[in-house]
Design an enzyme around this catalytic site. Structure first.
Site: not given
Length: 543
Positions: A82, A247-248, A397
């Site tokens: 990931y 999820d973000d 990221n």
């Protein structure tokens, strides 16, 4: 029809029964030996992208071996499976694509979605991660290459929480791309068309979600890497129709909140006295702020008192009342004109991050801007001048988009910063002391949330579950008993972390009437029953 699987054979009797003498070497290899062989081959590769491609091939060839390798070497391999390597994996997805995994639902196939999802091999699916590929990490629109994100996320559901891979399904909603590099790439595997938007896009999402709900009424559906203009509104539209979360927005919020609660063990500043500055007021930033707001109110502040402690800086500066285009998600965190009327500004009429630090003296600085280097040395030094132990989370990221590196933040704060990063950074040596940099990776949260939902049979996912998850994570922080400890448990403990998060999430679901109430022993048994260990099953000839 005879069926057998060569990779799982680890017993001479199996070789006898399947008639493979001579086709395999005489040595009977164990799973341990296979893991070691693959690990050596992996380490011999030159680049992380090569290692990423190697692991993707292994996942398609032999899932049991892939997960055994990943689970036993999670700290080393998670950055390859990931973030940050998955970013390049998405950019170069078409280059390494070899074997189908998951489902591509493309806009030209609208009207056929239910037929596509009826494939019998999907009967057992319990968890879906899907994306439209428009906002992949901090890299933007990657079109069909965004499939790397659902694949990677679901690999972590299995590695970190033990959810069986046969219960998971990655889905990419291919609605085109506006990325010219992808459209011009002769190897691009996606639909070569500009991105569908507006009413057509919404109708397609409705068709997909309706088909998923009809096919799997109890499925857990995770939204992943949708653009800010769609992420929050789509979650709001569907969160009461099926068991779903983003999820973000929610996972990022929970891990940030849990890490901040852990940092408070070190700073000694109560949550009710924290002042939080954000750089980036999109869906992720507002999601973090919304959860922290709930936690502050839960700790005793009024709604107004809590809101006054947030300073959200977006592309046009600090969000202040009267600004144009304030979104509903941003509205709770808009500062009043009166509150900033007497601030001293570097440029009259413009309130940037440096002005916020100089005037509001934030104790916490969170970056979700996707802008590399946005936490500049002057800003960080000014924050450190005003706060003894500044809490700084550069969460963007992959690594190329980080607001600052761990090494920079430690140098600019004379080693006093408490850091949680979105991407992995190496330990920093300060004054002869090695200081690890904790990665506030969502893998501390979402696998446990999924495990808790599946084990409890929760019918919906609500924000209270994420607050419970954040508190469960904070309770596991080494700082709870050692102020010199790390903010987060080691990555090697992620299965234990996921079990604790699952327990907290399931209990919250029960408390909110979203799942059948069970005692502690029964809940623990249900959670344990959902955890799969990667090991070979015995094979026998079946006719």
């Amino acid at each position: 029809m005879t069926r057998f699987s060569i990779p799982g054979l680890d017993d001479p009797v199996e070789t006898d029964l399947t008639g493979l003498h001579g086709l395999l070497p005489p040595h009977v290899g164990t799973l341990d030996e296979q893991v070691n062989r693959r690990l050596e081959a992996l380490r011999d590769l030159s680049t992380d992208f090569q290692r990423y491609a190697f692991l993707r091939d292994l996942q398609d060839l032999n899932e049991t071996l892939f997960y055994a390798l990943l689970v036993r070497n999670i700290e080393e391999l998670m950055p390859l499976v990931y973030t940050p390597t998955v970013g390049e994996g998405c950019q170069r997805f078409s280059e390494i694509w070899r074997k189908p995994r998951g489902v591509f639902l493309s806009y030209p196939n609208r009207g056929l979605i239910r037929d596509i999802l009826c494939e019998p091999r999907f009967d057992r699916v319990r968890v879906i991660v899907f994306s439209d590929g428009e906002r992949i990490l901090g890299l933007g629109d990657q079109g069909a290459g965004g499939m790397g994100i659902p694949i990677g996320k679901l690999a972590l559901y299995t590695a970190c929480a033990g959810i069986h891979p046969a219960l998971t399904l990655p889905i990419l909603l291919d609605v085109g791309t506006d990325n010219e590099d992808r459209l011009d790439d002769p190897l691009y595997v996606g639909w070569r068309h500009e991105r569908i938007r507006g009413a057509e896009y919404d109708a397609f999402i409705e068709e997909v979600v309706s088909a998923i709900h009809a096919r799997w009424p109890d499925v857990l559906l995770q939204w992943e890497d949708f653009a800010g203009s769609n992420a929050a509104r789509l979650l709001d539209r569907y969160r009461d129709r099926l068991c779903t979360f983003n999820d973000d927005i929610q996972g990022t919020a929970a891990v940030a909140a849990g890490t901040l609660l852990a940092a408070i063990n070190v700073t000694g500043i109560p949550l009710t006295e924290q002042r939080v500055a954000f750089l980036g007021a999109g869906s992720a930033g507002c999601g973090i702020a919304a959860l922290l707001l709930r936690v502050m109110i839960d700790a005793g502040l009024s709604d107004a008192e809590a809101r006054a402690r947030f300073f959200a800086v977006d592309r046009y500066g600090l969000l202040v009342e009267g600004m144009n285009a304030i979104t509903p998600a941003q509205a709770p965190f808009v500062q009043s004109r009166a509150a900033v009327a007497h601030w001293k500004l570097a440029v009259t009429g413009e309130i940037g991050l440096a002005d916020v630090v100089a005037n509001a003296s934030p104790t916490v600085l969170i970056g979700v801007s996707g802008q590399a280097g946005a936490f500049t040395e002057p800003v960080i030094r000014e924050m450190a001048r005003r706060v003894e132990r500044p809490v700084i989370f550069p969460l963007s990221n992959p690594t190329s988009r980080a607001e600052a590196t761990g090494e920079q933040l430690m140098a600019w704060t004379d080693g006093r910063a408490l850091i949680g990063s979105g991407s992995p950074f190496p330990p920093v040596t300060m004054n002869g002391r090695v200081v690890p940099i904790d990665q506030t990776n969502n893998s501390y949260i979402f696998p446990g949330v999924g495990l808790g939902v599946l084990a409890s049979g929760a019918r919906r996912v609500n924000d209270a579950m994420f607050m419970a998850a954040a508190k469960a994570l904070a309770n596991l922080s080494p700082t709870a008993h050692d102020k010199a400890g790390r903010l987060l448990p080691p990555v090697t403990d992620l299965r234990e972390v996921s079990a604790a998060v699952a327990t907290a999430v399931a209990r919250q679901a029960m408390a909110d009437g979203l799942a059948t109430d069970r005692n502690d022993a029964a809940l623990a048994e249900l959670i344990a029953a959902c955890v799969w260990e990667p090991d070979y099953r015995p094979y026998r000839r079946a006719v």
